[in-house]
Structures are given as structure tokens and as C-alpha cells.
Design a protein around this motif. Structure first.
Motif, PDB file in Angstrom:
ATOM      1  N   LEU A  24       0.831  -1.200   0.000  1.00 41.69           N
ATOM      2  CA  LEU A  24       0.000   0.000   0.000  1.00 41.69           C
ATOM      3  C   LEU A  24       0.873   1.261   0.000  1.00 41.69           C
ATOM      4  O   LEU A  24       0.596   2.223  -0.719  1.00 41.69           O
ATOM      5  CB  LEU A  24      -0.922  -0.003   1.217  1.00 41.69           C
ATOM      6  CG  LEU A  24      -2.089  -0.987   1.165  1.00 41.69           C
ATOM      7  CD1 LEU A  24      -2.757  -1.107   2.533  1.00 41.69           C
ATOM      8  CD2 LEU A  24      -3.117  -0.546   0.118  1.00 41.69           C
ATOM      9  N   VAL A  25       1.920   1.250   0.808  1.00 41.07           N
ATOM     10  CA  VAL A  25       2.831   2.396   0.859  1.00 41.07           C
ATOM     11  C   VAL A  25       3.379   2.693  -0.529  1.00 41.07           C
ATOM     12  O   VAL A  25       3.373   3.846  -0.995  1.00 41.07           O
ATOM     13  CB  VAL A  25       3.977   2.119   1.852  1.00 41.07           C
ATOM     14  CG1 VAL A  25       5.110   3.128   1.661  1.00 41.07           C
ATOM     15  CG2 VAL A  25       3.466   2.164   3.288  1.00 41.07           C
ATOM     16  N   ARG A  26       3.852   1.661  -1.207  1.00 37.30           N
ATOM     17  CA  ARG A  26       4.450   1.849  -2.540  1.00 37.30           C
ATOM     18  C   ARG A  26       3.442   2.408  -3.535  1.00 37.30           C
ATOM     19  O   ARG A  26       3.755   3.330  -4.308  1.00 37.30           O
ATOM     20  CB  ARG A  26       4.999   0.500  -3.035  1.00 37.30           C
ATOM     21  CG  ARG A  26       5.570   0.528  -4.441  1.00 37.30           C
ATOM     22  CD  ARG A  26       6.298  -0.765  -4.734  1.00 37.30           C
ATOM     23  NE  ARG A  26       5.502  -1.939  -4.405  1.00 37.30           N
ATOM     24  CZ  ARG A  26       4.540  -2.442  -5.177  1.00 37.30           C
ATOM     25  NH1 ARG A  26       4.248  -1.843  -6.334  1.00 37.30           N
ATOM     26  NH2 ARG A  26       3.872  -3.524  -4.817  1.00 37.30           N
ATOM     27  N   ASN A  27       2.211   1.904  -3.509  1.00 37.00           N
ATOM     28  CA  ASN A  27       1.217   2.346  -4.488  1.00 37.00           C
ATOM     29  C   ASN A  27       0.647   3.726  -4.166  1.00 37.00           C
ATOM     30  O   ASN A  27       0.376   4.516  -5.078  1.00 37.00           O
ATOM     31  CB  ASN A  27       0.107   1.308  -4.599  1.00 37.00           C
ATOM     32  CG  ASN A  27       0.488   0.154  -5.491  1.00 37.00           C
ATOM     33  OD1 ASN A  27       0.341   0.223  -6.708  1.00 37.00           O
ATOM     34  ND2 ASN A  27       0.994  -0.923  -4.899  1.00 37.00           N
ATOM     35  N   HIS A 129     -10.468  -5.623  -2.004  1.00 37.35           N
ATOM     36  CA  HIS A 129     -10.596  -6.915  -2.680  1.00 37.35           C
ATOM     37  C   HIS A 129      -9.750  -6.838  -3.953  1.00 37.35           C
ATOM     38  O   HIS A 129     -10.257  -6.642  -5.058  1.00 37.35           O
ATOM     39  CB  HIS A 129     -12.056  -7.205  -3.015  1.00 37.35           C
ATOM     40  CG  HIS A 129     -12.905  -7.497  -1.823  1.00 37.35           C
ATOM     41  ND1 HIS A 129     -14.276  -7.326  -1.814  1.00 37.35           N
ATOM     42  CD2 HIS A 129     -12.583  -7.964  -0.584  1.00 37.35           C
ATOM     43  CE1 HIS A 129     -14.770  -7.666  -0.636  1.00 37.35           C
ATOM     44  NE2 HIS A 129     -13.756  -8.056   0.125  1.00 37.35           N
ATOM     45  N   THR A 130      -8.446  -6.995  -3.790  1.00 33.30           N
ATOM     46  CA  THR A 130      -7.496  -6.673  -4.851  1.00 33.30           C
ATOM     47  C   THR A 130      -7.737  -7.454  -6.133  1.00 33.30           C
ATOM     48  O   THR A 130      -7.602  -6.917  -7.242  1.00 33.30           O
ATOM     49  CB  THR A 130      -6.051  -6.914  -4.355  1.00 33.30           C
ATOM     50  OG1 THR A 130      -5.873  -6.273  -3.102  1.00 33.30           O
ATOM     51  CG2 THR A 130      -5.043  -6.373  -5.344  1.00 33.30           C
ATOM     52  N   TYR A 131      -8.107  -8.732  -6.026  1.00 35.99           N
ATOM     53  CA  TYR A 131      -8.276  -9.555  -7.225  1.00 35.99           C
ATOM     54  C   TYR A 131      -9.350  -8.993  -8.155  1.00 35.99           C
ATOM     55  O   TYR A 131      -9.304  -9.217  -9.372  1.00 35.99           O
ATOM     56  CB  TYR A 131      -8.626 -10.996  -6.851  1.00 35.99           C
ATOM     57  CG  TYR A 131      -7.418 -11.869  -6.611  1.00 35.99           C
ATOM     58  CD1 TYR A 131      -6.743 -12.470  -7.675  1.00 35.99           C
ATOM     59  CD2 TYR A 131      -6.946 -12.099  -5.332  1.00 35.99           C
ATOM     60  CE1 TYR A 131      -5.628 -13.269  -7.465  1.00 35.99           C
ATOM     61  CE2 TYR A 131      -5.834 -12.898  -5.107  1.00 35.99           C
ATOM     62  CZ  TYR A 131      -5.185 -13.483  -6.179  1.00 35.99           C
ATOM     63  OH  TYR A 131      -4.076 -14.269  -5.961  1.00 35.99           O
ATOM     64  N   CYS A 132     -10.318  -8.270  -7.608  1.00 34.14           N
ATOM     65  CA  CYS A 132     -11.387  -7.716  -8.438  1.00 34.14           C
ATOM     66  C   CYS A 132     -10.869  -6.660  -9.410  1.00 34.14           C
ATOM     67  O   CYS A 132     -11.576  -6.294 -10.354  1.00 34.14           O
ATOM     68  CB  CYS A 132     -12.480  -7.116  -7.560  1.00 34.14           C
ATOM     69  SG  CYS A 132     -13.314  -8.319  -6.510  1.00 34.14           S
ATOM     70  N   LEU A 296      -5.082  -8.865 -22.761  1.00 31.75           N
ATOM     71  CA  LEU A 296      -5.259  -8.163 -21.489  1.00 31.75           C
ATOM     72  C   LEU A 296      -4.156  -7.130 -21.328  1.00 31.75           C
ATOM     73  O   LEU A 296      -2.991  -7.398 -21.613  1.00 31.75           O
ATOM     74  CB  LEU A 296      -5.210  -9.147 -20.315  1.00 31.75           C
ATOM     75  CG  LEU A 296      -6.233 -10.287 -20.318  1.00 31.75           C
ATOM     76  CD1 LEU A 296      -5.993 -11.191 -19.109  1.00 31.75           C
ATOM     77  CD2 LEU A 296      -7.650  -9.754 -20.315  1.00 31.75           C
ATOM     78  N   THR A 297      -4.539  -5.954 -20.852  1.00 26.61           N
ATOM     79  CA  THR A 297      -3.553  -4.917 -20.564  1.00 26.61           C
ATOM     80  C   THR A 297      -3.019  -5.139 -19.158  1.00 26.61           C
ATOM     81  O   THR A 297      -3.756  -5.017 -18.176  1.00 26.61           O
ATOM     82  CB  THR A 297      -4.182  -3.519 -20.657  1.00 26.61           C
ATOM     83  OG1 THR A 297      -4.723  -3.343 -21.971  1.00 26.61           O
ATOM     84  CG2 THR A 297      -3.147  -2.442 -20.380  1.00 26.61           C
ATOM     85  N   GLU A 298      -1.759  -5.506 -19.065  1.00 27.56           N
ATOM     86  CA  GLU A 298      -1.196  -5.826 -17.757  1.00 27.56           C
ATOM     87  C   GLU A 298      -1.008  -4.560 -16.919  1.00 27.56           C
ATOM     88  O   GLU A 298      -0.569  -3.524 -17.430  1.00 27.56           O
ATOM     89  CB  GLU A 298       0.155  -6.543 -17.927  1.00 27.56           C
ATOM     90  CG  GLU A 298       0.031  -7.934 -18.527  1.00 27.56           C
ATOM     91  CD  GLU A 298      -0.825  -8.880 -17.706  1.00 27.56           C
ATOM     92  OE1 GLU A 298      -0.829  -8.760 -16.455  1.00 27.56           O
ATOM     93  OE2 GLU A 298      -1.512  -9.723 -18.302  1.00 27.56           O
ATOM     94  N   SER A 303      -2.606  -0.876  -7.767  1.00 27.24           N
ATOM     95  CA  SER A 303      -2.606   0.480  -8.295  1.00 27.24           C
ATOM     96  C   SER A 303      -4.016   0.886  -8.708  1.00 27.24           C
ATOM     97  O   SER A 303      -4.452   2.024  -8.468  1.00 27.24           O
ATOM     98  CB  SER A 303      -1.663   0.578  -9.496  1.00 27.24           C
ATOM     99  OG  SER A 303      -1.767   1.843 -10.123  1.00 27.24           O
ATOM    100  N   ALA A 304      -4.746  -0.060  -9.310  1.00 22.53           N
ATOM    101  CA  ALA A 304      -6.137   0.212  -9.692  1.00 22.53           C
ATOM    102  C   ALA A 304      -7.021   0.380  -8.467  1.00 22.53           C
ATOM    103  O   ALA A 304      -7.968   1.169  -8.473  1.00 22.53           O
ATOM    104  CB  ALA A 304      -6.658  -0.912 -10.583  1.00 22.53           C
TER     105      ALA A 304
END
Length: 353
Positions: A24-27, A129-132, A296-298, A303-304
Motif C-alpha cells: 500500500l505504501v508503494r502504491n 478486494h485486490t483480485y477484483c 489483457l492490458t497488464e 494500483s487500480a
């Protein structure tokens, strides 16, 4: 005028410098939408190590001090689930927007309290929910919501590996939130889980369930199945969504072809009604069409997440994975735990949409 109304960068504090906090800090540090001000952890030395060269960010063990800082508009909580309610509630009461690592809270009741408090104060409550937010799940959601797959018939998800046996939670609460949040994210309007049955086992004597299978009954007669396992010698991360028109397969461990769409399946057709009203026989035909692999755009999912958090705050709208999404996941988790206690009994859901 508040920053949320001006579009100016939002002051944010990250709480927790353990496993997820550094990500989280990095993003947040990389986002133009936020200005990272604080990293809070009971172990200040650990927080300082995480910050490293981020000289503009301060480390502290004093959570109350962060909440009293008028520069802080939002907090991101990455601490054990048992602490989520108190930390998030204190932030909401201090007028801060809140992002919480999964699960939203340790219980449905605690999660509902947070959702109601955020709504009462007009604040953003979002579950990480990061995977979403992965490109693959974004594509799955698009295919389903745009009708490319047709009506959803079944969903099968596998999340297994030789994993770390947790001390405070079972495999259901450790791994299944990922799959349940994905399910909640991709299901079309009007389709939701209605009941769940869960079976689990502790073959190594760990004192908690290490292998679990969840079966969910969905609106309209569809079914979803989730397998989570800490004891598998191989790692599998896959999801299959079967529809009336097409089926999509997501293999998260196959970078060359993460998502594949199959125009293959079974079609049923009924003959014209017979004059004598005799019982109709269903005609079965098999469809064998092409397989396509959409590009897919990696991007980094977290970040999203960060950008969605900012967008929801500025637009004063619910985030894609808002508090209610987190509450729906808790609804299934608690029902599945009750089902485990009663050896796989079907347990109805409250329904939180």
C-alpha cells in the motif's frame, strides 16, 4: 472547500507495516491522487524500515495522532481482521475515508456497523478486494455483464497451494474471501448467492479446517463451487464461468493465456407442442466452436485499487468493492462457517445487495 471537491491530492495514512502494508505504501506513494503522510505501526522501527527512502512520510505508533491530523483525509488499514472494526470505526468517527484490507471485519455484525457509520457520515468505505481489479477479472466482469456468455449456469473456482497454516483463522476465512469477492464482482444484476453448503477437513490435526469446499446456490438455479486448500503440493488458481452461450476460463498461473473464451457447450431445444398434448422430449445438441484468448492490458491490481479509492471519494459514489460488497462476502463466510459446524447443512444468506 474539501480536497474531495477540488480534485487536489488526498492526504492518506497507511496503518500496518506487516505483509500488505508495504505494498500500500508503494502504491500510494506512486499515485498522483494521494499524498502519503504517515505509516502507523506498533513497531515503529519496522515502519521506518518499510519507508526506507520515503523521507517525506513519517512513521508513528500513535493512531490517535494520525486521526487528529487535519491533513489526513483517508486511511488504509492493513492489520489483522480482528482489529478492523475498532480501527475503521475510529477513522470514520474522525471524518476520514477508509480502505480496509480483506475481510472487511471479523464478523458480519461488525461489518454492518462500519457500513452504517460510513453511510451516516457520507464517507467512503472501501474493501481492498485486490483480485477484483486484476485485468483478468475485469475482463470476466465485462464478458458476463455484456451478455457475451449468456445466462450464467455455473462457476467453478480453485485456489489451492502448500500454504501457511494460519494461527487465528481457518482456510475458509484465509483464502475464500478472494474467490467470494470475485464472485460478487462478476455476477450480473439480479443474480446473487442465496444459500451455501460447506464441507471441510483438518487431516493434519492443526485445530482448524485446512481444506474446504463451498457450494453456493445462485439466483435462477445456477451454482457456484469454490475449493480452497492449504495442503496441496501444487499451486492452482483457476476460475471457470459457464454460460448459455459461451464459457470463459481464467488460469491466473498461465501468463501466456490467462483468459480463454470457448464457444462450446450444450444447447437444449423443445419441439413444437404436440397436438395430443403428449409430454415433450427435450432435444440436446452440442456446440463446438472456436476458442479465443482476449488480449489483457497488464497492470498492478493494487494500483487500480488506489485509483478507484480516490475516484470514489472525489465523485462521492460507492467504490466497485465498497463496504456493502465486503459485507456480502462476510455474509457468505459466516453462513459457510455455520454450515461446517453442522456437517455441510445448507444455510441461507441474509442478502446484502
Amino acid at each position: 472547500m474539501k480536497k474531495a471537491d477540488t480534485g487536489a491530492p488526498l492526504g492518506v495514512a497507511v496503518v500496518g507495516a506487516g505483509y500488505w502494508g508495504p505494498n500500500l505504501v508503494r502504491n500510494f506513494q506512486a499515485s498522483a491522487s494521494f499524498r502519503l503522510l504517515w505509516l502507523c505501526d506498533l513497531d515503529v522501527a519496522r515502519a521506518q524500515r518499510v519507508l526506507g527512502g520515503y523521507s517525506t512520510v513519517e512513521a508513528t505508533a500513535d493512531y490517535a495522532h494520525i486521526l487528529a491530523d487535519d491533513r489526513v483525509d483517508a486511511v488504509a488499514i492493513a492489520t489483522p481482521a480482528a482489529t478492523h472494526r475498532d480501527l475503521a470505526l475510529a477513522a470514520l468517527e474522525a471524518g476520514k475515508h477508509v480502505l480496509v484490507e480483506k475481510p472487511l471485519a471479523a464478523t458480519y455484525a461488525d461489518g454492518r456497523l462500519l457500513v452504517e457509520e460510513a453511510a451516516r457520515r457520507g464517507l467512503t468505505l472501501m474493501c481492498d478486494h485486490t483480485y477484483c481489479y486484476t485485468p483478468a477479472v475485469t475482463k470476466l466482469r465485462e464478458l458476463i455483464h455484456d451478455g457475451v456468455l449468456g445466462d450464467v449456469h455455473f462457476i467453478d473456482s480453485v485456489r489451492i497451494n502448500l500454504g501457511l497454516v494460519q494461527r487465528d483463522i481457518d482456510v475458509l476465512w484465509d483464502l475464500a474471501p478472494h474467490d467470494l469477492s470475485i464472485l460478487d464482482s462478476i455476477l450480473p444484476e439480479g443474480v446473487e448467492p442465496e444459500a451455501v453448503a460447506a464441507h471441510g477437513a483438518d487431516p493434519i490435526g492443526a485445530g482448524r479446517c485446512c481444506v474446504a469446499y463451498l457450494t453456493l446456490r445462485l439466483t435462477g438455479g445456477a451454482i457456484a463451487h469454490i475449493h480452497v486448500n492449504w495442503l496441496s503440493p501444487t499451486k492452482v488458481r483457476s476460475t471457470m464461468v459457464g454460460g448459455s452461450k459461451r464459457t470463459v476460463v481464467w488460469d491466473d498461473l498461465n501468463p501466456a493465456q490467462r483468459v480463454a473464451v470457448f464457444d462450446r457447450g450444450v444447447d437444449l431445444a423443445a419441439p413444437e407442442e404436440l397436438a395430443d398434448q403428449a409430454r415433450q422430449q427435450m432435444l440436446i445438441s452440442y456446440r463446438s466452436g472456436d476458442m479465443t484468448a482476449p488480449a489483457l492490458t497488464e497492470r498492478e491490481a493494487l494500483s487500480a485499487v488506489v485509483e478507484e479509492y480516490a475516484a470514489a471519494i472525489h465523485a462521492r459514489r460507492p467504490a466497485l468493492t465498497d463496504g456493502r460488497a465486503g459485507l456480502r462476502v462476510l455474509d457468505v463466510l459466516e453462513a459457510a462457517s455455520r454450515s461446517l459446524e453442522f456437517h455441510g447443512a445448507v444455510v441461507g444468506l441474509r442478502g446484502a445487495r
